[in-house]
Structures are given as structure tokens and as C-alpha cells.
Design a protein around this motif. Structure first.
Motif, PDB file in Angstrom:
ATOM      1  N   PHE A 179      -3.824  -4.321   2.298  1.00 43.93           N
ATOM      2  CA  PHE A 179      -5.119  -4.988   2.232  1.00 43.93           C
ATOM      3  C   PHE A 179      -6.254  -3.976   2.341  1.00 43.93           C
ATOM      4  N   GLY A 180      -6.182  -3.127   3.343  1.00 40.11           N
ATOM      5  CA  GLY A 180      -7.266  -2.178   3.580  1.00 40.11           C
ATOM      6  C   GLY A 180      -7.410  -1.144   2.491  1.00 40.11           C
ATOM      7  N   SER A 181      -6.264  -0.671   1.958  1.00 36.30           N
ATOM      8  CA  SER A 181      -6.330   0.331   0.890  1.00 36.30           C
ATOM      9  C   SER A 181      -6.995  -0.233  -0.350  1.00 36.30           C
ATOM     10  N   THR A 182      -6.829  -1.524  -0.580  1.00 42.48           N
ATOM     11  CA  THR A 182      -7.481  -2.171  -1.716  1.00 42.48           C
ATOM     12  C   THR A 182      -8.941  -2.471  -1.411  1.00 42.48           C
ATOM     13  N   ALA A 183      -9.197  -3.033  -0.237  1.00 46.43           N
ATOM     14  CA  ALA A 183     -10.544  -3.500   0.093  1.00 46.43           C
ATOM     15  C   ALA A 183     -11.556  -2.373   0.226  1.00 46.43           C
ATOM     16  N   ILE A 184     -11.096  -1.190   0.605  1.00 45.41           N
ATOM     17  CA  ILE A 184     -12.030  -0.088   0.840  1.00 45.41           C
ATOM     18  C   ILE A 184     -12.525   0.534  -0.463  1.00 45.41           C
ATOM     19  N   LEU A 185     -11.848   0.216  -1.579  1.00 43.03           N
ATOM     20  CA  LEU A 185     -12.243   0.755  -2.871  1.00 43.03           C
ATOM     21  C   LEU A 185     -13.452   0.020  -3.437  1.00 43.03           C
ATOM     22  N   ASP A 186     -14.181   0.698  -4.323  1.00 36.21           N
ATOM     23  CA  ASP A 186     -15.295  -0.012  -4.963  1.00 36.21           C
ATOM     24  C   ASP A 186     -14.746  -1.011  -5.984  1.00 36.21           C
ATOM     25  N   ALA A 187     -15.612  -1.861  -6.486  1.00 37.89           N
ATOM     26  CA  ALA A 187     -15.178  -2.977  -7.323  1.00 37.89           C
ATOM     27  C   ALA A 187     -14.451  -2.510  -8.582  1.00 37.89           C
ATOM     28  N   ALA A 188     -14.933  -1.436  -9.207  1.00 32.92           N
ATOM     29  CA  ALA A 188     -14.314  -0.957 -10.440  1.00 32.92           C
ATOM     30  C   ALA A 188     -12.902  -0.437 -10.196  1.00 32.92           C
ATOM     31  N   ASP A 189     -12.690   0.202  -9.037  1.00 30.84           N
ATOM     32  CA  ASP A 189     -11.354   0.680  -8.711  1.00 30.84           C
ATOM     33  C   ASP A 189     -10.445  -0.469  -8.291  1.00 30.84           C
ATOM     34  N   GLN A 190     -10.988  -1.422  -7.540  1.00 23.81           N
ATOM     35  CA  GLN A 190     -10.184  -2.577  -7.143  1.00 23.81           C
ATOM     36  C   GLN A 190      -9.630  -3.313  -8.355  1.00 23.81           C
ATOM     37  N   ARG A 191     -10.382  -3.336  -9.431  1.00 20.25           N
ATOM     38  CA  ARG A 191      -9.955  -4.043 -10.640  1.00 20.25           C
ATOM     39  C   ARG A 191      -8.611  -3.531 -11.146  1.00 20.25           C
ATOM     40  N   LEU A 192      -8.289  -2.268 -10.845  1.00 24.30           N
ATOM     41  CA  LEU A 192      -7.068  -1.660 -11.350  1.00 24.30           C
ATOM     42  C   LEU A 192      -5.846  -1.963 -10.478  1.00 24.30           C
ATOM     43  N   ILE A 193      -6.068  -2.302  -9.195  1.00 26.77           N
ATOM     44  CA  ILE A 193      -4.956  -2.581  -8.288  1.00 26.77           C
ATOM     45  C   ILE A 193      -4.350  -3.916  -8.681  1.00 26.77           C
ATOM     46  N   SER A 194      -3.152  -3.869  -9.259  1.00 29.12           N
ATOM     47  CA  SER A 194      -2.581  -5.053  -9.911  1.00 29.12           C
ATOM     48  C   SER A 194      -1.379  -5.644  -9.186  1.00 29.12           C
ATOM     49  N   GLY A 195      -0.888  -4.992  -8.149  1.00 28.55           N
ATOM     50  CA  GLY A 195       0.253  -5.534  -7.418  1.00 28.55           C
ATOM     51  C   GLY A 195       0.713  -4.586  -6.330  1.00 28.55           C
ATOM     52  N   PHE A 196       1.598  -5.122  -5.473  1.00 28.10           N
ATOM     53  CA  PHE A 196       2.071  -4.370  -4.307  1.00 28.10           C
ATOM     54  C   PHE A 196       3.598  -4.298  -4.304  1.00 28.10           C
ATOM     55  N   VAL A 197       4.121  -3.242  -3.680  1.00 25.02           N
ATOM     56  CA  VAL A 197       5.558  -3.098  -3.445  1.00 25.02           C
ATOM     57  C   VAL A 197       5.765  -2.692  -1.996  1.00 25.02           C
ATOM     58  N   ILE A 198       6.623  -3.425  -1.304  1.00 28.78           N
ATOM     59  CA  ILE A 198       7.019  -3.084   0.063  1.00 28.78           C
ATOM     60  C   ILE A 198       8.277  -2.231  -0.010  1.00 28.78           C
ATOM     61  N   ASN A 199       8.272  -1.095   0.636  1.00 31.98           N
ATOM     62  CA  ASN A 199       9.415  -0.185   0.616  1.00 31.98           C
ATOM     63  C   ASN A 199      10.047  -0.082   1.997  1.00 31.98           C
ATOM     64  N   LYS A 200      11.366   0.103   2.032  1.00 28.95           N
ATOM     65  CA  LYS A 200      12.142   0.350   3.250  1.00 28.95           C
ATOM     66  C   LYS A 200      12.121  -0.834   4.217  1.00 28.95           C
ATOM     67  N   PHE A 201      12.286  -2.044   3.682  1.00 24.94           N
ATOM     68  CA  PHE A 201      12.310  -3.221   4.549  1.00 24.94           C
ATOM     69  C   PHE A 201      13.702  -3.411   5.146  1.00 24.94           C
ATOM     70  N   ARG A 202      13.739  -3.718   6.437  1.00 24.46           N
ATOM     71  CA  ARG A 202      14.994  -4.023   7.140  1.00 24.46           C
ATOM     72  C   ARG A 202      14.939  -5.479   7.630  1.00 24.46           C
ATOM     73  N   GLY A 203      16.061  -6.147   7.582  1.00 20.11           N
ATOM     74  CA  GLY A 203      16.137  -7.451   8.217  1.00 20.11           C
ATOM     75  C   GLY A 203      15.994  -8.621   7.264  1.00 20.11           C
ATOM     76  N   ASP A 204      15.567  -9.746   7.827  1.00 17.29           N
ATOM     77  CA  ASP A 204      15.491 -11.027   7.122  1.00 17.29           C
ATOM     78  C   ASP A 204      14.137 -11.147   6.436  1.00 17.29           C
ATOM     79  N   GLN A 205      14.130 -11.193   5.110  1.00 15.89           N
ATOM     80  CA  GLN A 205      12.856 -11.228   4.386  1.00 15.89           C
ATOM     81  C   GLN A 205      12.095 -12.532   4.618  1.00 15.89           C
ATOM     82  N   SER A 206      12.788 -13.588   5.006  1.00 16.31           N
ATOM     83  CA  SER A 206      12.091 -14.850   5.250  1.00 16.31           C
ATOM     84  C   SER A 206      11.066 -14.718   6.370  1.00 16.31           C
TER      85      SER A 206
END
Length: 514
Positions: A179-206
């Protein structure tokens, strides 16, 4: 994915978030689908590098990504490489060639001039390949560097690339980071952020899913995948964060017959370590335990010690002495205990080091393990090497300023073309040193060497595996990464981003300002 064409950028919320892994996996997965793919990292900061066929130098991660694409390493894939030599200065490699040293402030001024080089290289790759998968550098949220950025949003904005943000949830705080990495960018840069990936997750995704739903509500961006923590991913680590003291290198849980005799390898974790991947070939071997260490006790006790390369030979030599590691190494040498020193590690074991280039410190005493003298030259040696050791053909590569000017030692490696002085190596009993990286990845040579080391260490019943192939291990690792992505990432959504560019109509996050 017939007809897929385009590009995207994999950015991160931090260094070592998993950008390199995701790029390598995407490249491999797309290649398996018949897509012609190339990797690209505009600017890399790493002391892990390789030499290309034309004598250039690029980051190790881009060489692995090229391997994932079925391509030979090329300077096109990493036009700007920074090799830190201290906290304040870095060596610059531009299109594979040395381009001087810079400090942080003057590099900020200089890299604005590099933007056109980077843009031209990316455009050229897009002309030659169906898809280019770009890797960002560090965090996309370094807004203090945004005005001169050429690797993250500066690159993406110039080429209108969709950006997928990767975060390492194993460190904690990932939802806030995204959230913060996206929100801190200016509007033109935010426009390019198109999705997220969570890496190295352990446990129950629910348990995680409600947070992902809320993240989507707050940002308007989807989480494209949650990649599970995979302990058996370990080869070709690029970032120094991946080689902490005490970390065992190799597959999780060990390998080989648990009742068989094992060899212990202590790899010294130097402060400015370079090409740490050299020891990974040893870790591929069943029955060989490789651990990063920084204490004299581990150096004394190990069957084999590896002193790896460094970007700051004189400085790290001082560190060795201060930690008592220098004394431990000379004690090993006195009793002929097996030791392998590579590049900067080899230089530190010399009688003297004259360095007007890297440290500008002039002449200093080395540890005196080898009766050789090292002199640093302004021109860097960058070359791929072929040679013979104990009758076995070997290949590798050299990246160094320091050269052996005088040697009273027996040559360890016969190279073609012949090395300057004893640059290709020195050997005395169980002590071995060389400037050649990648030597241990030669399978037949490594087996002979391990047999010798085991005998020198008194472990005559150690059994050297007859079938370990480093290239096969590397290929399996790259395929494992691709399999993880195919199973846990929305590949259809990623392909759509590649083909169509940034998602239109994404909202600008203003929560922090309201």
C-alpha cells in the motif's frame, strides 16, 4: 500464448523481495510456451557478476535470467552495473565495460545521462524479442531518487510499462509495504502499478485472504499471486542479504546418506563479498555441508575453507585480521589444511598487495600464505577462461584489477591463453588459490578436487558422488521457479498486462493526504 508481444517491469517493495526470482520464473514459463523472451535490468547494484562472451560484465541475476530464456549472457541485458567497494563509492560498469568509480551524490547527477542508453537498449531488445521482462532495482518507493531514476518508475514511465510489485511477506509488514509503496508515488507513477505479488508465504492462505481483499479495496489493484515459501530454492543468490552468517548453502535438510561421512566447508562471509555463488557448486554435492562463517573457530574446525572474492581486497583483509580470521587462515596454512581462495580471497593470501587502484592504499602486507606479490592495475581483467587442472578441462571467468607480479609457487591451473604470471592459480599441498570464478562448477574437476580435499582432511572414506551436475541442478531450480509461478500466479492476467500495457482507469491513492 501465441502472438504475445510486449514488456512489463517487476518492481519490489525492497531489495531481496524476490524480483530476480519472479523475472527468472516468468522468463522460463514463457519460453516453455514458445515465446521468445529476454530479461532486462537497466541498473543493477551487485558484486555478483559474470563475464559475457565478448568480455563484458553483467549482474549474476541477469545471467541466470538469460539462462532461463535459453540465451547466453549479454551486456544488453544489464547495461548499467554498480559494484559497491565501500559505503560511499561504487565501481561503474557501463555496457559491460569499466567506467570509473562514483559516489552517491555524483552518481545521481551522472545517471541522468544514462537514461538514453538504457532506453535505447530496452527498445532494441523489444525489437528483437517477443517479450522483455524487466527487473527493477531496490524499492520503487525511493522517491528521493525519483528525479534521476532509470531502473524503476523512470524506466517504466518512459516505456509505458505495466509494473507488478513483489514483496517478501516472510519479513513481515508486506500489506503495508504494498500500500505505502504505491501511495507514496505521484499520480503518473501510480498509474503504472498494475498488480501485486506476495512472495515467501507460509501457512494457511485463508488467513491472509481478508488482508488481500482489503488491500484491493484500498488500492484498486489486484493481488496476482501468492507464492509459497520454497526452502529448496537456493542457487544463484544475487543479493548479499541472501548470504547471512550461519546460513547453510544448499537444499533444505541436507542430502546424501545421513550415515555416511560428510565434508564440512566453511565459506568466509566477507563484508564486501563478490561472486558468493562460487561456493554453490560445492553445495550441490551430496554429503558436502557449506556454511557461511565469520569466526575463527569455524575456520579452524572445517574440513575445507573457502575464501571467496571481494570488491575491497585491502579493506576486507583488515577485517580478516581484526576478527582473528587472518590468524586462523595462516594456522591452517601451516598445517597444510585444505583451503581454496578465489580472486580477492587469493589476493589476501599473498605476501604483499600493492593497490593504487581499488583502495588507493598503496603497498600492504598480505597474510603471506602464498609466496606471491599482487599489484593492482587500472585496466580490469575481464575474460572467459579455458584451462586444464590435474588433467581435467575447466572453464571459468576472471574479473579483477589485481595481478600476480611475482610468484614462487607452483601453478595450479594451465590456462589458454596463458595467464599473466600465476593469475590462474597457485598450489602448495592443500592450499589452492586462483583468480578464476566458476571453477568449482566444472563437474569432473570438482569430483577430483573433492577426493583430494577429503584425503587431505583425513576423511578417506568420504564418497564423492559420480553423477552430480551443476548445470542440471541449476536447470531444475529455474524450472521449479517457473512451476511455482504457473501454479500460484495468474499467468493470464500477467500475459494481458504484457500485451496491453498498464491497466487503464486505476485509481490514485489519496488516503494519506485526506
Amino acid at each position: 500464448m501465441d502472438g504475445l508481444r510486449g514488456a512489463l517491469l517487476i518492481g519490489g517493495t525492497s531489495s531481496d523481495a524476490g524480483k530476480s526470482l519472479v523475472v527468472a520464473g516468468l522468463c522460463r514459463a514463457l519460453v516453455r510456451d514458445g515465446v521468445r523472451v529476454a530479461p532486462f535490468k537497466a541498473q543493477n547494484m551487485s558484486n555478483n557478476s559474470v563475464v559475457t562472451a565478448d568480455g563484458g560484465e553483467i549482474g549474476r541475476a541477469q545471467a541466470l535470467q538469460a539462462y532461463a530464456c535459453g540465451l547466453a549472457p549479454s551486456t544488453r541485458f544489464n547495461p548499467v552495473l554498480l559494484k559497491p567497494g565501500g559505503d560511499r563509492r561504487s565501481h561503474v560498469v557501463l555496457r559491460g565495460r569499466p567506467a570509473g568509480d562514483v559516489g552517491a551524490a555524483d552518481y545521481v547527477r551522472r545517471r541522468t545521462q544514462l537514461a538514453s542508453i538504457v532506453a535505447d537498449e530496452l527498445a532494441s531488445l523489444r525489437d528483437d524479442y517477443d517479450v522483455v521482462v524487466c527487473e527493477g532495482a531496490g524499492s520503487v518507493a525511493e522517491i528521493n531518487l525519483r528525479a534521476s531514476d532509470i531502473a524503476n518508475l523512470g524506466l517504466a514511465r518512459g516505456a509505458d510499462l505495466p509494473v507488478v510489485l513483489v514483496t517478501d511477506i516472510d519479513r513481515g509488514g508486506s500489506l503495508a509495504h504494498l500500500f505505502g509503496s504505491t501511495a507514496i508515488l505521484d499520480a503518473a507513477d501510480q498509474r503504472l502499478i498494475s498488480g501485486f505479488v506476495i512472495n515467501k508465504f507460509r501457512g494457511d492462505q485463508s488467513i491472509l485472504d481478508p488482508g488481500l481483499v482489503r488491500l484491493g479495496e484500498l488500492t484498486g489493484r489486484p493481488t496476482l499471486g501468492v507464492l509459497p515459501f520454497a526452502e529448496n530454492l537456493w542457487i544463484d543468490a544475487e543479493d548479499s542479504l541472501a548470504v547471512p552468517v550461519g546460513r547453510r548453502v544448499g537444499p533444505a535438510g541436507g542430502d546424501g546418506d545421513p550415515g555416511a561421512t560428510r565434508l564440512s566447508v566453511a565459506a568466509i562471509r566477507l563484508p564486501r563479498i563478490s561472486n558468493s555463488t562460487d561456493v554453490e557448486a560445492l553445495a550441490c554435492e551430496p554429503g558436502v555441508d557449506v556454511t557461511w562463517v565469520d569466526d575463527p573457530g569455524s575456520v579452524v574446525a572445517a574440513d575445507l575453507v573457502v575464501v571467496p572474492g571481494t570488491r575491497a581486497t585491502v579493506s576486507d583483509l583488515g577485517w580478516l585480521r581484526d576478527r582473528g580470521l587472518g590468524a586462523a587462515l595462516t594456522a591452517r596454512a601451516a598445517r597444510g589444511a585444505p583451503t581454496i581462495a578465489i580472486c580477492g580471497g587469493f589476493q589476501m593470501l599473498a605476501r604483499t598487495i600493492d593497490d593504487p587502484v581499488e583502495s588507493a592504499g598503496g603497498r600492504v602486507d598480505g597474510l603471506g600464505v602464498f609466496d606471491i606479490d599482487i599489484v593492482f592495475h587500472p585496466d580490469k581483467t575481464l575474460r572467459q577462461v579455458t584451462g586444464v587442472v590435474d588433467g581435467e578441462a575447466v572453464t571459468g571467468y576472471e574479473i579483477h584489477h589485481g595481478r600476480v607480479e611475482r610468484s614462487a609457487e607452483r601453478d595450479w591451473i594451465a590456462t589458454d591463453p596463458a595467464a599473466v604470471g600465476a593469475d590462474a592459480g597457485a598450489i602448495r599441498g592443500g592450499l589452492r588459490g586462483t583468480h578464476i570464478h566458476g571453477l568449482l562448477a566444472n563437474d569432473r574437476f570438482r569430483r577430483v578436487l573433492l577426493r583430494q580435499v577429503a584425503d587431505e582432511a583425513g576423511k578417506h572414506d568420504f564418497v564423492v558422488a559420480a553423477d552430480t551436475e551443476v548445470d542440471a541442478v541449476r536447470a531444475a531450480q529455474v524450472d521449479l521457479i517457473a512451476d511455482l509461478l504457473v501454479a500460484h500466479l495468474d499467468m493470464g492476467a500477467v500475459a494481458e498486462l504484457i500485451a496491453t500495457g498498464p491497466t487503464p482507469g486505476l485509481p490514485t491513492i489519496t488516503h494519506l493526504l485526506s
